[in-house]
Design an enzyme around this catalytic site. Sequence first.
Site, PDB file in Angstrom:
ATOM      1  N   ASP A 157      70.058  44.007  67.552  1.00 23.53           N
ATOM      2  CA  ASP A 157      69.331  44.369  68.770  1.00 23.53           C
ATOM      3  C   ASP A 157      68.010  43.621  68.891  1.00 23.53           C
ATOM      4  O   ASP A 157      67.495  43.048  67.930  1.00 23.53           O
ATOM      5  CB  ASP A 157      69.082  45.875  68.825  1.00 23.53           C
ATOM      6  CG  ASP A 157      68.360  46.406  67.592  1.00 23.53           C
ATOM      7  OD1 ASP A 157      68.610  45.894  66.486  1.00 23.53           O
ATOM      8  OD2 ASP A 157      67.537  47.336  67.728  1.00 23.53           O
ATOM      9  N   GLU A 188      68.670  48.830  65.335  1.00 21.02           N
ATOM     10  CA  GLU A 188      67.747  49.039  64.210  1.00 21.02           C
ATOM     11  C   GLU A 188      66.347  49.372  64.704  1.00 21.02           C
ATOM     12  O   GLU A 188      65.598  50.073  64.034  1.00 21.02           O
ATOM     13  CB  GLU A 188      67.706  47.788  63.329  1.00 21.02           C
ATOM     14  CG  GLU A 188      66.904  47.959  62.048  1.00 21.02           C
ATOM     15  CD  GLU A 188      65.404  47.796  62.232  1.00 21.02           C
ATOM     16  OE1 GLU A 188      64.634  48.522  61.568  1.00 21.02           O
ATOM     17  OE2 GLU A 188      64.986  46.942  63.044  1.00 21.02           O
TER      18      GLU A 188
END
Length: 395
Positions: free
Chosen positions: A82, A140
């Site tokens: 991400d 994350e």
Amino acid sequence: MDDYQKIKSLAAQYATEFVAVRRYLHENPELSFQEHNTCAYLKEQLLALGITDIESVAETGLLATINGSQKGKTILLRADIDALPIHEQNNIAYASKTAGVMHACGHDAHSASLLLCAKILIELKGDFAGSVKLLFQPAEELSPGGAISVIKEKPYIALGTIPHIGQHVRPDIPVGKVGFRSGKFMASMDELFLTVKGKGGHAAMPEKIIDPVLIASHIIVAAQQLVSRMADPKTPSVLSFGKVIANGAINVIPDEVSIEGTFRTLDEDWRKIALEKLKKLVTTMAEAMGGSCELKINHGYPHLKNDSTLTEDLRIHAKDYLGEENVEELDQWMAAEDFAYYTQNNPACFYMLGVGNVEKNIASGLHTPTFNIDESALEIGGGLMAWLAIKTLLA
């Protein structure tokens, strides 16, 4: 030609291909829990490598498998995928195409490195026994994080207890070097949301109000006692407030003030005690000044502890691959990582890959709008991870 020479040769041969992968990902970032296109692209890359054992995890994540020549141990290699809500300011050809979203923490590099590692392992699968699990993990960057979802998934649960290896870029480490630390390495992370309430009114008539701005100011200062006077000096702790909103005016005192911050430590017992002490401190101080304070805590990632045996083995292997002079001992780091969830029940190691290059003006920190990497680190990162995987399987 031995495995060392093969991996070095293959990493050099294929590095340019995965620089292009990294640049594609950098141009097309997606925020936490929204990585649908990223996931689809990574799956295409895996299929192109001939990897067909691919399972979906945590909605936008992937768990793929590479099997060696025969049955043996299983290990897991993890990359996060991400991006962050940051508007990129780099003047580069492959800058983010999405306004306000940027790979400012290197997850594009993590994914590209793991794909390069996968390509190397595919070519060498006749040289090792066992299985390598490739985890491309979403989210994350946003609490509660993607790892907590992954560990609840059936494909992950079925793995049992196995070694986990994760790699993260660090711009403060020169390209060509890596860093390891055994034991407690990264901090837990809790998000703090305080609402200080008083009674607003005209700034020129303080006797008629209960000033939440003044109360909030005292709370911010006094709360630092949590670290300076309540924590064991041998226990790393950080309390920081990064956002304060008092929506009044030069002559208007508001009814309330909001404060946002974070508490981090490397001790789970102290973490629990500290948050209780903080709650008592802020509520009693506000009450003593005639107001009130509500504290909401979003409990985030636990502290990250590297398994000593696995980490020391990987450190030795890294020295064999890169040379002793290119493997550093790291200090404890108060940043937080949801890889910590994997370390709670598995022998795990999270190490750092140097990507900085002052001569190329690549030195901006993580989570900044000018963060970038020296892309020669991808050859090092992908090759090293393949080498560590094979050495771990052969151990």
